[in-house]
Design an enzyme around this catalytic site. Sequence first.
Site, PDB file in Angstrom:
ATOM      1  N   ASN A   1     -23.856 133.133 -41.821  1.00  0.00           N
ATOM      2  CA  ASN A   1     -22.880 131.787 -41.668  1.00  0.00           C
ATOM      3  C   ASN A   1     -22.760 131.926 -43.401  1.00  0.00           C
ATOM      4  O   ASN A   1     -23.274 131.093 -44.159  1.00  0.00           O
ATOM      5  CB  ASN A   1     -22.430 131.385 -41.157  1.00  0.00           C
ATOM      6  CG  ASN A   1     -21.968 130.046 -41.623  1.00  0.00           C
ATOM      7  OD1 ASN A   1     -20.680 130.491 -42.473  1.00  0.00           O
ATOM      8  ND2 ASN A   1     -21.683 128.759 -40.815  1.00  0.00           N
TER       9      ASN A   1
ATOM     10  N   LYS B   1     -20.950 129.542 -45.301  1.00  0.00           N
ATOM     11  CA  LYS B   1     -19.844 128.257 -45.566  1.00  0.00           C
ATOM     12  C   LYS B   1     -18.892 128.566 -46.632  1.00  0.00           C
ATOM     13  O   LYS B   1     -18.538 129.077 -47.111  1.00  0.00           O
ATOM     14  CB  LYS B   1     -20.962 127.418 -45.423  1.00  0.00           C
ATOM     15  CG  LYS B   1     -22.116 126.873 -44.304  1.00  0.00           C
ATOM     16  CD  LYS B   1     -23.066 126.496 -44.531  1.00  0.00           C
ATOM     17  CE  LYS B   1     -23.630 126.819 -42.970  1.00  0.00           C
ATOM     18  NZ  LYS B   1     -25.127 125.065 -42.867  1.00  0.00           N
TER      19      LYS B   1
ATOM     20  N   HIS C   1     -19.258 124.578 -35.378  1.00  0.00           N
ATOM     21  CA  HIS C   1     -20.395 124.580 -35.636  1.00  0.00           C
ATOM     22  C   HIS C   1     -20.133 123.536 -36.587  1.00  0.00           C
ATOM     23  O   HIS C   1     -18.662 122.494 -36.267  1.00  0.00           O
ATOM     24  CB  HIS C   1     -19.772 125.438 -37.174  1.00  0.00           C
ATOM     25  CG  HIS C   1     -20.910 125.766 -38.404  1.00  0.00           C
ATOM     26  ND1 HIS C   1     -21.218 124.745 -38.679  1.00  0.00           N
ATOM     27  CD2 HIS C   1     -22.044 126.229 -38.331  1.00  0.00           C
ATOM     28  CE1 HIS C   1     -22.574 124.296 -39.279  1.00  0.00           C
ATOM     29  NE2 HIS C   1     -22.924 125.740 -39.353  1.00  0.00           N
TER      30      HIS C   1
ATOM     31  N   GLU D   1     -20.343 121.432 -38.698  1.00  0.00           N
ATOM     32  CA  GLU D   1     -20.052 121.041 -39.634  1.00  0.00           C
ATOM     33  C   GLU D   1     -18.039 120.893 -39.633  1.00  0.00           C
ATOM     34  O   GLU D   1     -17.445 119.609 -40.266  1.00  0.00           O
ATOM     35  CB  GLU D   1     -20.112 121.976 -41.504  1.00  0.00           C
ATOM     36  CG  GLU D   1     -21.570 121.869 -41.726  1.00  0.00           C
ATOM     37  CD  GLU D   1     -22.372 123.106 -42.735  1.00  0.00           C
ATOM     38  OE1 GLU D   1     -22.000 124.038 -42.554  1.00  0.00           O
ATOM     39  OE2 GLU D   1     -23.508 122.940 -42.365  1.00  0.00           O
TER      40      GLU D   1
ATOM     41  N   GLU E   1     -28.112 124.871 -32.602  1.00  0.00           N
ATOM     42  CA  GLU E   1     -28.320 124.938 -34.193  1.00  0.00           C
ATOM     43  C   GLU E   1     -27.851 123.246 -34.208  1.00  0.00           C
ATOM     44  O   GLU E   1     -27.710 122.861 -33.379  1.00  0.00           O
ATOM     45  CB  GLU E   1     -26.894 125.044 -34.855  1.00  0.00           C
ATOM     46  CG  GLU E   1     -26.838 126.237 -35.131  1.00  0.00           C
ATOM     47  CD  GLU E   1     -25.826 127.249 -36.462  1.00  0.00           C
ATOM     48  OE1 GLU E   1     -26.795 128.194 -37.140  1.00  0.00           O
ATOM     49  OE2 GLU E   1     -24.722 126.856 -36.609  1.00  0.00           O
TER      50      GLU E   1
ATOM     51  N   GLY F   1     -30.487 123.120 -43.008  1.00  0.00           N
ATOM     52  CA  GLY F   1     -29.277 122.412 -44.202  1.00  0.00           C
ATOM     53  C   GLY F   1     -31.483 121.981 -44.711  1.00  0.00           C
ATOM     54  O   GLY F   1     -31.236 121.356 -45.694  1.00  0.00           O
TER      55      GLY F   1
ATOM     56  N   SER G   1     -32.472 126.200 -40.704  1.00  0.00           N
ATOM     57  CA  SER G   1     -33.521 126.718 -41.643  1.00  0.00           C
ATOM     58  C   SER G   1     -34.244 127.888 -41.567  1.00  0.00           C
ATOM     59  O   SER G   1     -35.495 127.974 -41.546  1.00  0.00           O
ATOM     60  CB  SER G   1     -34.255 125.453 -41.577  1.00  0.00           C
ATOM     61  OG  SER G   1     -33.253 124.282 -41.867  1.00  0.00           O
TER      62      SER G   1
HETATM   63  P1  13P Z   1     -28.703 126.802 -43.043  1.00  0.00           P
HETATM   64  O1  13P Z   1     -29.718 128.400 -42.445  1.00  0.00           O
HETATM   65  O2  13P Z   1     -29.118 126.788 -44.265  1.00  0.00           O
HETATM   66  O3  13P Z   1     -30.046 125.498 -42.249  1.00  0.00           O
HETATM   67  O4  13P Z   1     -27.835 126.846 -42.029  1.00  0.00           O
HETATM   68  C1  13P Z   1     -27.621 127.218 -40.848  1.00  0.00           C
HETATM   69  C2  13P Z   1     -26.177 127.102 -40.429  1.00  0.00           C
HETATM   70  O5  13P Z   1     -25.557 126.059 -40.676  1.00  0.00           O
HETATM   71  C3  13P Z   1     -25.803 128.638 -39.538  1.00  0.00           C
HETATM   72  O6  13P Z   1     -24.468 128.317 -39.048  1.00  0.00           O
END
Ligand code: 13P
Length: 248
Positions: free
Chosen positions: A8, A10, A96, A98, A168, A174, A210
């Site tokens: 992903n 983003k 997600h 976010e 997640e 992150g 992560s």
């Molecule tokens: P990271 O791998 O950067 O922690 O992000 C995970 C994520 O949000 C995948 O959708």
Amino acid sequence: MIKWIFGNWKMFGSNRHVQHFSHFAAKERAHIPSHVHMGIAPPALYIPTLQNDLQQLGILLGSQNCSAHPEEGSFTGQISAQMLKDAQVDFVIIGHSECRTAGETENLIAQKVKTALEAQLNVILCVGETLDQLIAGQRDDILTHQITKGLSGGKVHLKDQQIFLAYEPVWAIGTGRIPEVDALKETLAFCRALLNTLNRNDTPLLYGGSVTPDNIRHIFEYTHADGVLVGKASLQPEDFFQLARNCP
Ligand code: 13P
């Protein structure tokens, strides 16, 4: 057994980055074991640029979101599931954290799942607790709510399309932190049991948060995850392909 590695991106990337990714992928693809299936969800603008290259390499192409509206209409800034299908997108990430933080509700997410499945897209439904919810001992309740509700709109007859569930934990995204092995094992088993009660036994379970080339082996060796959803480490093709190579 198949292992799924989804990236992903983003809101990261550029024309240059996409070009570099495609070149690298073309060189590296042959070194990835056949049981490892890969997919990338770039920002929507780069979907047409990547479509041909990824398809040739057998790498799935995804979108990071879609509209809940099944029909076209006056919805400024939105992209319909049907348009994604038209652009030969294979899967869409829905729910997600976010997007949830930005205001997406459980009802909206359920509607998006339904709309995407009806457009014959595969869906990755994301769920996960915040740190406060974890500390308050609410993890299982939150997951039960998010999974039950998220899938409630998805009682669509599945033909070739598939639903993936991505656990997640918000506090692992992150941050460089991943759950302890026992906790991750327990949570994935909890999700699996819940999916079974919802007659979704065949749903592949992903872990996200992560994930790196260094910890991927650990995640697969100690849990029953069917795959991973990767943010930061999917951006640089060197990392993403190393991660896929490190899959047991
Ligand atoms: P990271 O791998 O950067 O922690 O992000 C995970 C994520 O949000 C995948 O959708």
